[in-house]
Design an enzyme around this catalytic site. Structure first.
Site, short mmCIF file in Angstrom:
data_model
loop_
_atom_site.label_atom_id
_atom_site.label_comp_id
_atom_site.label_asym_id
_atom_site.label_seq_id
_atom_site.Cartn_x
_atom_site.Cartn_y
_atom_site.Cartn_z
N HIS A 123 -58.12 -10.42 81.08
CA HIS A 123 -56.75 -10.24 81.54
C HIS A 123 -56.66 -10.65 83.01
O HIS A 123 -57.40 -10.13 83.85
CB HIS A 123 -56.31 -8.78 81.36
CG HIS A 123 -56.12 -8.42 79.92
ND1 HIS A 123 -55.79 -7.15 79.50
CD2 HIS A 123 -56.20 -9.16 78.80
CE1 HIS A 123 -55.67 -7.14 78.19
NE2 HIS A 123 -55.93 -8.34 77.75
N ASP A 163 -54.59 -14.46 74.94
CA ASP A 163 -54.22 -15.25 76.12
C ASP A 163 -52.71 -15.40 76.28
O ASP A 163 -52.23 -16.38 76.85
CB ASP A 163 -54.85 -16.66 76.07
CG ASP A 163 -56.34 -16.63 75.80
OD1 ASP A 163 -57.03 -15.86 76.49
OD2 ASP A 163 -56.80 -17.33 74.88
#
Length: 425
Positions: A41, A13
């Protein structure tokens, strides 16, 4: 240098998707080399949000080639669904701009069943997986019983592979008084998707070697982060693949010389259970969560939040041979009066300048902090170094000093163009 590897330096992340998208403007090919649809993503282009799980981030650029390498655990149904959802948004993914390795192991319903079953059995000691079947799929790959994409073309081979797979999974299910799976059910599951997915099947290793000989610029896109690595992460609270840069070779079939770029947040987050030395279970953590909108792209779970951990990032830099850093989400710190960086750990009267391998030590580490004054100025959307506050740059320079490599890019928002170049690649 034509080849670049992008890896995360924390627990995932970090904003890798945006950075891959940004750098792919000057590349020809982008390769996913590990993980599966447990990765998420997020890319923002002209206020349109794209959330990718399996597809490489360059799929949003029509003139680029996207490749899914043999190191990826492939959920065929999820991939086809992702392709179709992008088409609704006007993104054309076809067999000319997407190639999938014929050696990819396939995620099937038995893998998802097994993962959920064992997570439930773990009770209070759950790993915190996404229940996407990634781990059990990799288990079958290592156990030499996985069904690979290339197996779908040969009926006899497929039947043999399904028999081998079910002899293992049904033995476990019987032992746990769980309903066994019939062969016909697995064959139907595969046949429902095989025609669509086989369009993308290619000898990826050979194509990549040809591309390299032609001088094409290739980006290798990592998923998750260094401390979710099965060997180097906070075991057992890790993913089931190697996430460090060296996996790019194994997971793509291409031996290369490459520049390795690491991506790190200006603070730290983690989804799921496991050690997190600089975690803030207080108002600071709550502020980072709310301002940073820290919800998992795949799981939609709240991310745990804390201060930047220079010990972790320096260790990740060394594990992957990283030569430069992209620092993301600095704008999330705009409102803080004081900002801290973790510079070491204490445990049992001993000081540590690295993360020990033992889980029993990791979970008891006490962080050592260095404090910095905040900049109390809006930086979201800035695109020039001249616009950045002096205290922000002091923070950036201190991170460079602590991790031992330069920061060459800063991201100031999720938008594609909101990037500041500090140094040339």
């Amino acid at each position: 240098m034509n080849n670049i590897v992008i890896v995360g330096l924390q627990w995932g992340d970090e904003g890798k998707g945006k950075i891959v998208d940004y750098l792919s403007e000057n590349a020809d090919v982008v390769v996913r080399f590990q993980g599966g649809n447990n990765a998420g993503h997020t890319i923002v282009i002209d206020d349109e949000v794209y959330k990718l799980n399996l597809l490489p981030s360059a799929v949003l650029r029509a003139d680029k080639i996207s490749i899914i390498g043999n190191g990826v655990a492939l959920d065929s149904h999820a991939l086809v669904s992702e392709i179709e959802s992008l088409k609704v948004k006007g993104v054309d993914v076809n067999y000319n701009n997407l190639m999938v390795s014929e050696s990819c192991p396939l995620i099937l319903s038995v893998h998802k069943d097994k993962e959920k079953l064992f997570e439930d059995l773990n009770g209070n000691h759950k790993i915190g997986t996404t229940n996407k079947g990634i781990g059990p799929c990799y288990e079958d790959k290592v156990g030499r019983r996985a069904i690979r994409l290339c197996d779908l073309e040969n009926t006899d081979e497929l039947n043999q592979r399904v028999d081998a797979l079910l002899s293992y999974h049904n033995a476990i299910r019987k032992g746990l008084n769980y309903q066994v799976v019939k062969k016909e059910e697995i064959l139907k599951e595969i046949q429902e998707i095989s025609e669509k997915i086989l369009l993308y099947k290619k000898p990826v290793w050979k194509i990549l070697n040809d591309f390299m000989k032609e001088g094409k610029k290739i980006i290798f896109e990592g998923a998750q982060g260094a401390f979710l690595d099965i060997d180097h992460g906070t075991y057992p609270f890790v993913t089931s693949s190697n996430t460090v840069a060296s996996q790019a070779i194994t997971g793509s079939g291409l031996s290369y010389n490459a520049q390795i770029i690491g991506v790190a947040k200006a603070y730290t987050t983690r989804v799921g259970n496991g050690p997190f030395p600089t975690e803030q279970n207080n108002e600071i953590g709550d502020s980072l969560f709310s301002i940073g909108k820290e919800l998992g792209t795949v799981s939609n779970r709240r991310r745990r939040c804390g201060w930047f951990d220079a010990v972790l990032v320096r260790q990740a830099v060394q594990l992957s041979g990283v030569s430069s850093i992209v620092l993301t989400k600095l704008d999330i710190l705009d409102s803080f009066d004081t900002i801290k960086i973790g510079t070491g750990y204490k445990y049992g009267g001993k000081m540590y300048d690295y993360l020990p391998a033992s889980h029993s030590i990791q979970k008891e580490l006490e962080p050592i902090y260095e404090e910095f004054p905040g900049w109390k100025e809006k930086t979201q959307g800035k695109r020039s170094v001249k616009e950045l506050p002096a205290n922000l740059m002091k923070y950036v320079r201190k991170i460079e000093e602590l991790i031992g490599v330069p920061i060459h890019l800063i991201s100031t928002s999720p938008n594609r163009e909101d990037v500041i170049k500090l140094k040339n690649l």
